[in-house]
Scaffold this active site. Structure first.
Site, PDB file in Angstrom:
ATOM      1  N   ARG A 130       0.440  -0.903  -0.230  1.00 33.71           N
ATOM      2  CA  ARG A 130      -0.034  -0.141   0.264  1.00 33.71           C
ATOM      3  C   ARG A 130       0.447   1.310  -0.249  1.00 33.71           C
ATOM      4  O   ARG A 130       0.899   2.423  -1.492  1.00 33.71           O
ATOM      5  CB  ARG A 130      -0.906   0.493   1.301  1.00 33.71           C
ATOM      6  N   THR A 131       1.982   1.360   0.992  1.00 37.87           N
ATOM      7  CA  THR A 131       3.003   2.362   1.846  1.00 37.87           C
ATOM      8  C   THR A 131       3.639   2.956  -0.153  1.00 37.87           C
ATOM      9  O   THR A 131       2.804   4.048  -1.308  1.00 37.87           O
ATOM     10  CB  THR A 131       3.704   2.516   2.185  1.00 37.87           C
ATOM     11  N   LYS A 164      26.070  -3.827   0.599  1.00 40.04           N
ATOM     12  CA  LYS A 164      27.099  -3.389   0.228  1.00 40.04           C
ATOM     13  C   LYS A 164      27.881  -2.756   1.440  1.00 40.04           C
ATOM     14  O   LYS A 164      28.739  -3.136   2.160  1.00 40.04           O
ATOM     15  CB  LYS A 164      27.795  -3.263  -0.928  1.00 40.04           C
ATOM     16  N   ARG A 211      10.358   3.523   4.185  1.00 39.64           N
ATOM     17  CA  ARG A 211      10.477   2.674   4.927  1.00 39.64           C
ATOM     18  C   ARG A 211      11.651   1.646   5.429  1.00 39.64           C
ATOM     19  O   ARG A 211      13.096   1.540   4.704  1.00 39.64           O
ATOM     20  CB  ARG A 211       9.399   1.588   4.403  1.00 39.64           C
ATOM     21  N   HIS A 236       4.461   5.426  11.624  1.00 44.89           N
ATOM     22  CA  HIS A 236       3.955   5.240   9.901  1.00 44.89           C
ATOM     23  C   HIS A 236       2.915   7.118   9.971  1.00 44.89           C
ATOM     24  O   HIS A 236       1.949   6.660  10.363  1.00 44.89           O
ATOM     25  CB  HIS A 236       3.855   4.598   9.984  1.00 44.89           C
TER      26      HIS A 236
HETATM   27  N1   CP Z   1      -0.588  -0.262   6.189  1.00 46.55           N
HETATM   28  C1   CP Z   1       0.739  -0.201   4.926  1.00 46.55           C
HETATM   29  O1   CP Z   1       1.866   0.438   5.825  1.00 46.55           O
HETATM   30  O2   CP Z   1       0.541  -0.670   4.093  1.00 46.55           O
HETATM   31  P1   CP Z   1       1.862  -1.514   3.840  1.00 46.55           P
HETATM   32  O3   CP Z   1       3.350  -2.528   4.519  1.00 46.55           O
HETATM   33  O4   CP Z   1       1.629  -3.044   2.288  1.00 46.55           O
HETATM   34  O5   CP Z   1       2.709  -0.981   3.239  1.00 46.55           O
END
Ligand code: CP
Length: 647
Positions: A58-59, A87, A108, A136
């Site tokens: 999603r993100t 590396k 991320r 998040h």
């Molecule tokens: N909700 C969420 O962060 O989903 P993903 O891990 O698929 O990005």
């Protein structure tokens, strides 16, 4: 020239409430534009880089879709295992490089605090797409947006958070945001997966937000008498109700709310759990029954997704199940966030009061207590930064890591100019504040660490020599004899000395062994205070390797046994030895952990309030004892109690 102002969103708290409202207004407009099929050009000429060190559907895809929908471009490293990170490139270097290729970075990362590091090193904006179990924030924007769309407000809502509230980063950001919007939060964690203390601390300190435990009866009454909301048929959870001053008295603290507006269900974050198993049936299992009571019938069901077993598929067709819509609005919400970034006209890096960071002038730099903190992985360029936290225990100085927010409880503090160390108690607090200002505060994990860095105790009792140079030389010979008698194959031995005196001793024992057997064992040193490259070969010996070998850990004195225990943990990260043995010059017989040396130079029974300090000169070619080798014993004196004693 940078095309976007330096505006980072590392935490949901980096956005003010009016800024969040602005993002929502833009998101409403973009949602309409998307529905109409309007082509947009707002981000023409801009490039977004998505750097994902952890999986995502999603993100990442909604960020990339958002950028394309705005007419911008995307470069992506969807799997950083295919990047130069493998590396050994640091996050700091990676974001500096990528900033030359893109105007903003979406990151991320599995480590707590990674987004803060990226924001510090990247010249352009960094958007946190999830860092470890910390936050998040862009998921929270989607969560709040859907909640506002469904309930027409956020203030005064009551939201039940269910499942893994410990590692669920979406939950942490959501809690901070709901608190600011004046919502009530019912925490329904799976047993052992409660909201972490550092999140509660932040709520209490920054938001005047307190929580009280809701009894099972109260929660049952909220759920219309149903069994614990059907969240766990087999194991009841501890539940807590959070209310803030902004919550307009809808729910007095300690009482269950009249009804629930939303359930926010989360998956078990298995990937962040070490050594803990959740048995089948212990975790939340949310199904249609939870929505059947009078007090829950208006509630919407949210989930950041992906789901595993915690959310029944039977709910999918219920109009109150909004989780797919919650994921879908990821595109207009993230378009809105990019548009909001484009609107920013001023560098906001120092827009918020930073508070006073404690500057440590020299080694040893304190290590964050959180083993998943980015400062434990990033490398020596990143010195951990701390602030003073609130005191709860008068015998430790609590510091809070600025990257991962976890608390570090310091037992030993030092003054960097006088090179004195003290066992902390609250009488020292005023002085510690002064030393932070100077800056001359040093902190130590153990007395041994203080000593290794040349610090003396503030006061000590009379000293007495317990071993002179000749006795030390004899003890080294004895250690070599014991090892030679005990180990059948000396060619397979690797000596690992604990920095610093243990490392010197290891080379001395190695030389003595060589004289006796003709076999020169390889030698390495382990620095238990380093998180990376903690073990290195001594004297350019054979390349370090432990697999299948007999390892002899060498240290001067065992105090609590903690140092040796940590050395063992580090060695095991390099492989599986055939055997591990422990050789010490002096065994005090007083150990807090059950580690018993196999080879002992001399037994010197002591009390816990006594210290044994060893001085050793490096091994000479002639193997002769050094004149100033000596071992001393003295009593520790309790921490200072008065101002006069500090001077
Ligand atoms: N909700 C969420 O962060 O989903 P993903 O891990 O698929 O990005």
């Amino acid at each position: 020239m940078a095309r976007l102002e330096k505006t980072d969103v590392v935490s949901i708290d980096d956005l003010t409430l009016p800024e969040i409202e602005r993002v929502f207004t833009l998101a409403d407009e973009f949602a309409e534009a998307l529905a109409r099929g309007t082509s947009l050009t707002l981000a023409n000429g801009l490039i977004m880089a998505t750097l994902f060190y952890e999986p995502s559907t999603r993100t990442r895809l909604s960020f990339e879709s958002a950028m394309h929908r705005l007419g911008g471009a995307v470069i992506s490293s969807a799997d950083m295992r295919a990047s130069s990170a493998v590396k050994g490139e640091s996050l700091a270097d990676t974001v500096r490089i990528v900033s030359a290729y893109a105007d903003l970075i979406v990151l991320r990362h599995p480590q707590d605090g990674a987004a803060r590091v990226a924001a510090e090193y990247a010249p352009g904006p960094v958007l946190n797409a999830g860092d470890g179990s910390r936050e998040h924030p862009t998921q929270t924007l989607c969560d709040l947006f859907i909640l506002r769309r469904k309930k027409k407000k956020l203030k005064g809502l009551t939201v039940a958070l269910c499942g893994d509230l410990k590692f669920g980063r979406t939950v942490h950001s959501l809690i901070y945001a709901l608190a600011r919007f004046g919502a009530n939060i019912v925490a329904v964690p799976t047993s052992g997966m409660d909201v972490p203390a550092y999140v509660l601390e932040r709520l209490a300190a920054e938001r005047n937000y307190s929580f009280s435990t809701v009894t099972m009866d109260e929660l049952k009454s909220l759920a219309g008498g149903l069994d614990a909301l059907y969240l766990t048929p087999s194991a009841p959870h501890q539940m807590a109700l959070f209310t803030g001053d902004l919550a307009l008295g809808k729910v007095p603290a300690g009482e269950a709310p009249a009804s629930l507006d939303a359930f926010y269900v989360t998956r078990l974050q298995k990937e962040r759990m070490v050594g803990k198993e959740i048995k089948p049936g212990e975790y939340v299992r949310f199904d249609a029954r939870a929505l059947k009571t009078q007090r829950t019938q208006e509630a919407v069901v949210m989930h950041p997704l992906p789901r595993t077993d915690e959310l029944a598929y039977e709910l999918d067709t219920d109009p109150r199940a909004v989780y797919f819509e919650q994921a879908a609005v990821g595109v207009p919400v993230r378009m809105a966030l990019v548009a909001w970034l484009i609107e920013q006209k001023h560098d906001r890096t120092d827009a918020k009061p930073a508070g006073q960071s404690i500057r440590f002038k020299a080694e040893p730099y304190p290590r964050c207590a959180n083993s998943n903190c980015i400062t434990r992985f990033e490398g020596p360029h990143l010195h951990p930064r701390f602030k003073l936290a609130r005191t709860t225990d008068r015998h430790v100085l609590p510091l809070r890591c600025e990257y991962c927010e976890r608390e570090l409880n310091v037992e030993f503090v030092g003054h960097a100019r006088s090179h004195r160390y003290y066992k902390y108690d609250e009488n020292l607090y005023g002085y510690v504040r002064q030393w932070i200002e100077e800056p001359s505060l040093a902190v130590f994990e153990t007395v041994k660490q203080a000593e290794e860095h040349g610090y003396e105790p503030y006061r000590r009792g009379p000293q007495r020599e317990v071993m002179n140079a000749d006795e030390i030389a004899l003890a080294v010979e004895s250690l070599a004899d014991q090892i030679a008698a005990d180990v059948s194959d000396l060619t397979n031995v690797y000596l690992i000395g604990v920095v610093s005196h243990g490392a010197v001793l290891a080379t001395r024992v190695r030389d003595a062994l060589e004289k006796k057997s003709g076999t020169r064992a390889p030698c390495a040193a382990v620095d238990v205070y380093r998180s990376q490259d903690a073990i290195g070969e001594l004297d350019g010996g054979a390349p370090f390797g432990v697999e299948g070998r007999t390892i002899v850990i060498v240290d001067d004195v065992i105090n609590s046994g903690w140092t040796v225990q940590r050395a063992m943990t580090m060695i095991w990260q390099y492989g599986r030895p055939a055997a591990v043995r422990l050789a010490v010059l002096i065994d005090r017989g007083h150990r807090a952990v059950p580690i018993r040396p196999n080879y002992v130079g001399k037994n010197i029974p002591t009390s816990p309030s006594e210290r044994v300090q060893v001085r050793l000169a490096p091994s000479g070619h002639n193997g002769k004892p050094k004149a100033h080798d000596r071992a001393m014993i003295y009593s520790m004196v309790e921490p200072i109690k008065t101002a006069e004693q500090v001077k």
